[in-house]
Design a protein around this motif. Structure first.
Motif, PDB file in Angstrom:
ATOM      1  N   THR A  97      17.410  -0.712  10.709  1.00 50.37           N
ATOM      2  CA  THR A  97      16.939  -1.840  11.220  1.00 50.37           C
ATOM      3  C   THR A  97      16.015  -1.232  12.274  1.00 50.37           C
ATOM      4  N   TYR A 100      12.773   0.059  10.221  1.00 47.57           N
ATOM      5  CA  TYR A 100      11.820  -1.103   9.809  1.00 47.57           C
ATOM      6  C   TYR A 100      11.233  -1.649  10.998  1.00 47.57           C
ATOM      7  N   TRP A 101      11.547  -1.855  11.990  1.00 46.20           N
ATOM      8  CA  TRP A 101      10.919  -2.532  13.263  1.00 46.20           C
ATOM      9  C   TRP A 101       9.899  -1.342  13.645  1.00 46.20           C
ATOM     10  N   GLY A 105       7.262  -3.708  12.336  1.00 47.89           N
ATOM     11  CA  GLY A 105       7.383  -4.457  12.873  1.00 47.89           C
ATOM     12  C   GLY A 105       8.383  -5.935  12.425  1.00 47.89           C
ATOM     13  N   HIS A 106       9.195  -5.685  11.667  1.00 48.69           N
ATOM     14  CA  HIS A 106      10.441  -6.540  11.216  1.00 48.69           C
ATOM     15  C   HIS A 106      11.607  -5.851  10.653  1.00 48.69           C
ATOM     16  N   GLU A 107      12.646  -6.745  10.317  1.00 53.22           N
ATOM     17  CA  GLU A 107      13.858  -6.196  10.131  1.00 53.22           C
ATOM     18  C   GLU A 107      13.939  -6.158   8.682  1.00 53.22           C
TER      19      GLU A 107
END
Length: 207
Positions: A97, A100-101, A105-107
């Protein structure tokens, strides 16, 4: 924002995220076990870590594309690329997680439900007509379609069964699959969590 919480003039949130991404990706790569036969150029000494080139080979992308990630550059990376990298790093859920962030910039996308996958009539007909064991599987390696040759050669095979589970847990897999230790196990480990061109060629015995 209060004066106490303001960032220094030379720092920005984007810069900080890029630095974190660069540091983490490098540390995740360096904690991996290098290939057994890996040696440094012009030496006989085994490398201490997995190199960027070796890692790029593992995930099936160019070293230049992977290097951009390890430099901390945030770009429009595809989910397939990120999933390949995360899997090769052996990240746990929390690390994945965070990865990805930092990178996108997202899950991570929610995994697809293999129970929702079913072959079309045309695809099933193609599978049935093959003169050798044939099957269709999901990204998670769950079988969704097999033919009669597959059932004869591999009695364990049925819709819903997992190819990876059989290859790595069934004793019979080591005799059904030619050169299991040398060819099958290394290749399938590298493909166990993302789409691939398919497994190595099947054989009925190890002789």
């Amino acid at each position: 924002m209060t004066p106490e919480t303001e960032l220094p003039a030379t720092q920005s949130p984007t810069t900080d995220l890029s630095e974190q991404l660069a540091q983490l990706t490098r540390s995740w790569r360096e904690r991996l076990e290098p290939p057994a036969q890996s040696t440094r150029p012009h030496t006989r000494r085994r490398t201490d870590i997995v190199t960027q080139q070796q890692f790029a080979n593992m995930i099936g992308y160019t070293v230049g594309w992977y290097r951009e990630l390890e430099l901390g550059k945030r770009a429009a990376y595809s989910d397939h690329f990120l999933e390949s990298v995360a899997t090769a790093y052996h990240l746990n859920d929390g690390e994945k997680t965070l990865f990805y962030w930092l990178a996108a910039g997202h899950e991570p996308p929610a995994p697809s439900d293999p129970t929702d996958v079913s072959p079309t009539d045309t695809l099933q007909l193609i599978v049935n007509e093959q003169p050798w064991p044939a099957f269709v599987y999901t990204e998670a390696w769950d079988l969704v379609s097999i033919n009669r040759h597959m059932r004869t050669w591999f009695p364990w095979a049925r819709p819903g069964a997992n190819v990876m589970h059989w290859i790595f847990t069934a004793e019979e897999a080591r005799t059904h699959l030619y050169r299991w230790k040398e060819d099958w196990a290394p290749v399938m480990i590298s493909r166990c969590a993302w789409p691939s061109p398919g497994p190595p060629k099947m054989s009925g015995s190890s002789s």
